[in-house]
Design a protein around this motif. Structure first.
Motif, PDB file in Angstrom:
ATOM      1  N   ASN A  50       0.996  -1.221   0.004  1.00  0.00           N
ATOM      2  CA  ASN A  50      -0.077   0.013  -0.027  1.00  0.00           C
ATOM      3  C   ASN A  50       0.822   1.232  -0.099  1.00  0.00           C
ATOM      4  O   ASN A  50       0.334   2.281  -0.089  1.00  0.00           O
ATOM      5  N   ASN A  51       2.209   1.213   0.290  1.00  0.00           N
ATOM      6  CA  ASN A  51       3.095   2.463   0.259  1.00  0.00           C
ATOM      7  C   ASN A  51       3.276   2.745  -1.375  1.00  0.00           C
ATOM      8  O   ASN A  51       3.760   3.780  -1.559  1.00  0.00           O
ATOM      9  N   GLU A  78       6.460   6.117  -4.820  1.00  0.00           N
ATOM     10  CA  GLU A  78       6.061   5.995  -3.361  1.00  0.00           C
ATOM     11  C   GLU A  78       4.759   6.796  -3.284  1.00  0.00           C
ATOM     12  O   GLU A  78       4.671   8.070  -4.024  1.00  0.00           O
ATOM     13  N   GLN A 133       2.739  10.435   2.833  1.00  0.00           N
ATOM     14  CA  GLN A 133       1.564   9.646   3.563  1.00  0.00           C
ATOM     15  C   GLN A 133       2.376   9.124   4.619  1.00  0.00           C
ATOM     16  O   GLN A 133       3.471   8.362   4.524  1.00  0.00           O
ATOM     17  N   LYS A 152       3.762   6.404   7.433  1.00  0.00           N
ATOM     18  CA  LYS A 152       3.574   4.768   7.199  1.00  0.00           C
ATOM     19  C   LYS A 152       4.091   4.309   8.416  1.00  0.00           C
ATOM     20  O   LYS A 152       4.637   4.764   9.116  1.00  0.00           O
ATOM     21  N   GLU A 157       5.763   1.620   8.644  1.00  0.00           N
ATOM     22  CA  GLU A 157       7.373   1.332   8.945  1.00  0.00           C
ATOM     23  C   GLU A 157       7.962   2.516   9.324  1.00  0.00           C
ATOM     24  O   GLU A 157       9.181   2.387  10.062  1.00  0.00           O
ATOM     25  N   VAL A 185      -1.819   6.334  11.624  1.00  0.00           N
ATOM     26  CA  VAL A 185      -1.841   5.975  10.210  1.00  0.00           C
ATOM     27  C   VAL A 185      -2.855   5.756   9.627  1.00  0.00           C
ATOM     28  O   VAL A 185      -3.281   6.023   8.545  1.00  0.00           O
TER      29      VAL A 185
END
Ligand code: SAM
Length: 333
Positions: free
Chosen positions: A28-29, A68, A72, A74, A76, A111
């Motif tokens: 989704n990234n 990317e 947004q 993330k 991570e 997020v």
């Protein structure tokens, strides 16, 4: 950035996008891209052979450059190891053994803007009604929500009735097989995700939705209204006992009670009109995915002087190491 991806015709893209999402394989990234008639779906990891077999449609595993999603936030970026979690409506579910659950919950809520509550499951689904208990980690103190799937909405209290979004692709596979004018008996309907989706396909499909859990039936009735489905009969009771009432009526019998569906095979056969299809779910070991269950279905049919033809066998998802959730489809003549 260059990434592994799935290349598929645009017109066939949605079912495979949904399946990748269910399997945590869609990255989704990165931004999904297209070229001519084809879509490129970025992957979080190279799929294993068993996972590739679960993906619908004709596709190619390849590599492509992806952009990317800019700006947004993330998960991570907020933690080193992102634990497995799933989102049902506005509730995120994590496992109870996740380390630093409060930190994980805070990151998820930051997020995923729509998540209002994070719950930790206190164990696996259990008991006759296949329910779980949860403890609240963050957000609103609640276990109920409304989940959207394939254009339908389901009210669920996660502590009182079973629901998983991980069967969304599987449900759409069954939906594709049901035709106008047919009758479907959903023997273990829960809050109605198979029944309502099928009923919404056409008013000319009759859906008989059975569940023994009074809470599940209460939510199912609520969901019938929520989705303006006029052709679902929601019935509280034991599927084995209710089969008598609907004998010989079904063109499709859905048996989504893995582990225990074999105890209901005589009833399922009784429900079948000539040529009906039983959609039988089970949890089976890697070294005997379908054989044992097929034999049980054949034996139940034999006892009622009926014959069977295998229509399809497939792995739905992995369940535990070397154990799979499978679907076996058999025509009963
Ligand atoms: N089909 C639903 C879904 O996909 O969300 C629910 C599946 S859940 C695995 C199995 C359901 O079977 C539970 O809702 C449980 O209450 C119901 N159940 C268990 N024993 C039953 C019985 N004897 N008769 C009818 N329903 C039963």
């Amino acid at each position: 950035m260059r990434k592994s991806c799935i290349r598929i015709l645009k017109k066939n893209g949605e079912p495979i996008r949904r399946a990748l999402l269910d399997m945590d394989l869609l990255d989704n990234n990165s931004r999904i891209c297209s070229e001519g008639d084809f879509l490129y779906l970025p992957l979080t990891a190279e799929p294993q052979d068993t996972e590739l077999k679960l993906l619908p449609g004709d596709f190619e595993l390849t590599e492509q450059d992806f952009e990317e999603h800019k700006g947004q936030l993330k998960l991570e970026n907020l933690m080193n190891d992102v634990p497995h979690f799933e989102v049902i409506g506005d509730i995120a579910l994590i496992e109870d053994d996740v380390s630093q659950p409060e930190m994980v919950a805070e990151a998820i809520m930051k997020v995923k803007g729509n998540v209002k509550t994070v719950l930790a499951a206190l164990g696996p689904v259990e008991g006759e009604f296949r329910t779980r208990r949860f403890r609240r980690i963050a957000g609103e103190d609640k276990t109920s929500t409304i989940h959207k799937e394939y254009g339908c909405r389901y009210y669920i209290d996660l502590e009182k009735a079973y629901f998983t979004p991980r069967l969304a692709t599987e449900r759409s596979r069954i939906l594709a097989q049901v035709k106008e004018g047919q009758t479907v008996v959903d023997m273990f309907a829960g809050v109605g995700p198979y029944s309502i989706m099928i009923a919404k396909k056409s008013n000319d499909i009759r859906v008989i939705a059975i569940d023994k859990n009074p809470d599940a039936i209460e939510f199912l009735r609520r969901n019938v209204e929520l989705n303006s489905a006029t052709n679902v009969e929601a019935i509280e009771g034991d599927a084995n006992l209710l089969a008598e009432r609907f004998q010989g009526l079904a063109d499709h019998v859905i048996m989504n009670l893995p582990h225990n569906a074999c105890e209901f095979l005589d009833a399922a056969i009784r429900l079948c009109a000539s040529g009906a299809i039983i959609h039988y779910y089970d949890i089976t070991p890697e070294d005997d995915l379908f054989g044992c269950s097929l034999k049980l279905i054949e034996e139940a049919a034999g006892k009622a002087d009926r014959k069977t033809e295998a229509v399809e066998t497939r792995v739905v998802r992995s369940y535990a190491p070397r154990q799979f959730n499978v679907c076996i489809e058999v025509r009963v003549i």
